[in-house]
Design a protein around this motif. Structure first.
Motif, PDB file in Angstrom:
ATOM      1  N   PRO A 111       0.836  -1.203   0.000  1.00 24.85           N
ATOM      2  CA  PRO A 111       0.000   0.000   0.000  1.00 24.85           C
ATOM      3  C   PRO A 111       0.868   1.248   0.000  1.00 24.85           C
ATOM      4  O   PRO A 111       2.021   1.215   0.450  1.00 24.85           O
ATOM      5  N   ASN A 112       0.334   2.346  -0.502  1.00 26.04           N
ATOM      6  CA  ASN A 112       1.006   3.618  -0.295  1.00 26.04           C
ATOM      7  C   ASN A 112       0.505   4.208   1.021  1.00 26.04           C
ATOM      8  O   ASN A 112      -0.201   3.532   1.781  1.00 26.04           O
ATOM      9  N   VAL A 113       0.876   5.440   1.321  1.00 23.85           N
ATOM     10  CA  VAL A 113       0.404   6.082   2.545  1.00 23.85           C
ATOM     11  C   VAL A 113      -0.421   7.309   2.185  1.00 23.85           C
ATOM     12  O   VAL A 113      -0.285   7.878   1.101  1.00 23.85           O
ATOM     13  N   GLN A 114      -1.282   7.704   3.108  1.00 29.35           N
ATOM     14  CA  GLN A 114      -2.107   8.890   2.925  1.00 29.35           C
ATOM     15  C   GLN A 114      -2.290   9.595   4.258  1.00 29.35           C
ATOM     16  O   GLN A 114      -2.149   8.995   5.331  1.00 29.35           O
ATOM     17  N   ILE A 115      -2.591  10.873   4.184  1.00 30.35           N
ATOM     18  CA  ILE A 115      -2.875  11.653   5.386  1.00 30.35           C
ATOM     19  C   ILE A 115      -4.239  11.236   5.912  1.00 30.35           C
ATOM     20  O   ILE A 115      -5.208  11.148   5.166  1.00 30.35           O
ATOM     21  N   SER A 116      -4.315  10.994   7.213  1.00 30.30           N
ATOM     22  CA  SER A 116      -5.561  10.554   7.818  1.00 30.30           C
ATOM     23  C   SER A 116      -6.236  11.683   8.592  1.00 30.30           C
ATOM     24  O   SER A 116      -7.259  12.198   8.175  1.00 30.30           O
ATOM     25  N   ALA A 117      -5.683  12.078   9.717  1.00 28.16           N
ATOM     26  CA  ALA A 117      -6.304  13.094  10.566  1.00 28.16           C
ATOM     27  C   ALA A 117      -5.333  14.245  10.805  1.00 28.16           C
ATOM     28  O   ALA A 117      -4.114  14.049  10.864  1.00 28.16           O
ATOM     29  N   THR A 118      -5.883  15.443  10.948  1.00 24.54           N
ATOM     30  CA  THR A 118      -5.087  16.636  11.262  1.00 24.54           C
ATOM     31  C   THR A 118      -5.803  17.421  12.348  1.00 24.54           C
ATOM     32  O   THR A 118      -7.020  17.611  12.282  1.00 24.54           O
ATOM     33  N   GLN A 119      -5.061  17.873  13.336  1.00 32.24           N
ATOM     34  CA  GLN A 119      -5.657  18.681  14.409  1.00 32.24           C
ATOM     35  C   GLN A 119      -4.593  19.528  15.095  1.00 32.24           C
ATOM     36  O   GLN A 119      -3.427  19.123  15.190  1.00 32.24           O
ATOM     37  N   VAL A 120      -5.027  20.682  15.551  1.00 32.10           N
ATOM     38  CA  VAL A 120      -4.292  21.394  16.598  1.00 32.10           C
ATOM     39  C   VAL A 120      -5.033  21.109  17.893  1.00 32.10           C
ATOM     40  O   VAL A 120      -6.257  21.254  17.966  1.00 32.10           O
ATOM     41  N   ILE A 121      -4.293  20.656  18.893  1.00 30.97           N
ATOM     42  CA  ILE A 121      -4.888  20.281  20.177  1.00 30.97           C
ATOM     43  C   ILE A 121      -4.308  21.196  21.256  1.00 30.97           C
ATOM     44  O   ILE A 121      -3.104  21.181  21.498  1.00 30.97           O
ATOM     45  N   GLN A 122      -5.165  21.969  21.867  1.00 29.21           N
ATOM     46  CA  GLN A 122      -4.726  22.917  22.897  1.00 29.21           C
ATOM     47  C   GLN A 122      -5.385  22.557  24.228  1.00 29.21           C
ATOM     48  O   GLN A 122      -6.603  22.658  24.395  1.00 29.21           O
ATOM     49  N   ILE A 123      -4.562  22.119  25.172  1.00 26.52           N
ATOM     50  CA  ILE A 123      -5.039  21.709  26.490  1.00 26.52           C
ATOM     51  C   ILE A 123      -4.894  22.880  27.458  1.00 26.52           C
ATOM     52  O   ILE A 123      -3.798  23.414  27.644  1.00 26.52           O
ATOM     53  N   TRP A 124      -6.001  23.235  28.081  1.00 23.46           N
ATOM     54  CA  TRP A 124      -6.030  24.388  28.974  1.00 23.46           C
ATOM     55  C   TRP A 124      -5.936  23.945  30.441  1.00 23.46           C
ATOM     56  O   TRP A 124      -6.168  22.775  30.763  1.00 23.46           O
TER      57      TRP A 124
END
Length: 290
Positions: A111-124
């Motif tokens: 298989p090739n690879v692909q982008i799955s999920a993207t996020q900026v996560i900011q914990i306060w």
């Protein structure tokens, strides 16, 4: 003795990264992203993050902001996705061939690879620890299992034990399905802004509790095998006109590609042709049902 996370320099090779990932399930590469890219990410994402709401459940967090659709929001997302140690390791570990029979012959396809999920996560401040989990749970993977996901977390601000550094259980990618992770073996991925945590989809981890007086911010991108559904629907997350502005390698990573032997075709052709405004031609993709 409590395990530790191996730390590598930004000059580390893909071979070194893969060796540690296969052994430990996670590692930190220090100072991998330059200050100009960090500044650009903050300029592009900071205003939207300021206006974003907290999560509304225990897993997403009640004092945690999660901003997605990053390739629609900042061109700097491509810089992170194309980091040689990240993308190179994902390709090396995921693109492993499997035998299939085609035309009466045994061949090996990967298989090739692909982008799955993207996020900026900011914990306060006052956020509690997230449940330890495997990202592979999104695809209901059973363990032991071949590697099908590699993920990166860029520290956009310093990660400390006090402000919610990601907790990682080194070696937990080897655990079977009925073996829960040991919470007392989780170690905080403490790192300075610009450093990156890279881990496998089978490694148990979770956001740490923030007991400080300020937020900690990280940007995450995951790569998965091309024959799996993307966790974040990139075709909805990134308008096609923005996809067209990226280099072809990024376009294909976002899903405008076929996975060998011919998974993901459009009109029996390479879906990348859609971005080129070219009509599909017969025979552009090998295979097809008849």
């Amino acid at each position: 003795m409590k395990p530790t996370l191996t730390r590598l320099s930004p000059s580390a090779s893909v071979d070194e990264v893969c060796e540690v990932l296969e052994r430990d399930g996670g590692l930190i590469i220090e100072n991998l992203v330059d200050e100009a890219t960090l500044k650009g990410l903050w300029e592009d994402l900071g205003p939207a993050l300021d206006d974003w709401d907290y999560g509304d459940n225990d897993f997403a967090g009640h004092r945690t902001k999660r901003l997605s659709s990053l390739f629609a929001r900042t061109r700097h997302a491509a810089t992170i996705a194309l980091l040689p140690q990240f993308l190179g390791a994902a390709r090396r570990l995921i693109q492993r061939p499997v035998p299939v029979w085609m035309g009466g012959q045994r061949v090996e396809l990967a298989p090739n690879v692909q982008i799955s999920a993207t996020q900026v996560i900011q914990i306060w401040p006052d956020e509690g620890a997230q449940w330890l989990h495997r990202d592979d749970m999104s695809h209901l993977r059973t363990y032991p299992s071949p590697i099908s996901r590699v993920q990166l977390m860029l520290a956009m601000s310093d990660f400390t034990t006090e402000n919610g550094a990601t907790l990682v259980v080194p070696g937990s990618h080897t655990l079977g399905d009925e073996e829960p992770p040991a919470k007392d073996q989780a170690v905080p991925a403490e790192m300075t802004a610009g450093s990156c945590l890279i881990w496998l989809g089978g490694t148990y981890h979770g956001g740490g509790p923030n007991r400080s007086d300020g937020p900690r911010t990280g940007l995450t991108i995951s790569m998965i095998a091309g024959n799996m559904r993307q966790e974040e629907n990139q075709f909805l997350a990134v308008p096609v006109e923005k996809v067209r502005a990226y280099p072809e390698e990024v376009q294909r990573l976002l899903g405008y590609d076929t996975c060998p032997p011919f998974l993901g075709w459009y009109e029996s052709a390479d879906p990348h042709l859609v971005l080129q405004d070219k009509p599909a031609a017969a025979g552009d993709v090998t295979g097809g049902e008849r």
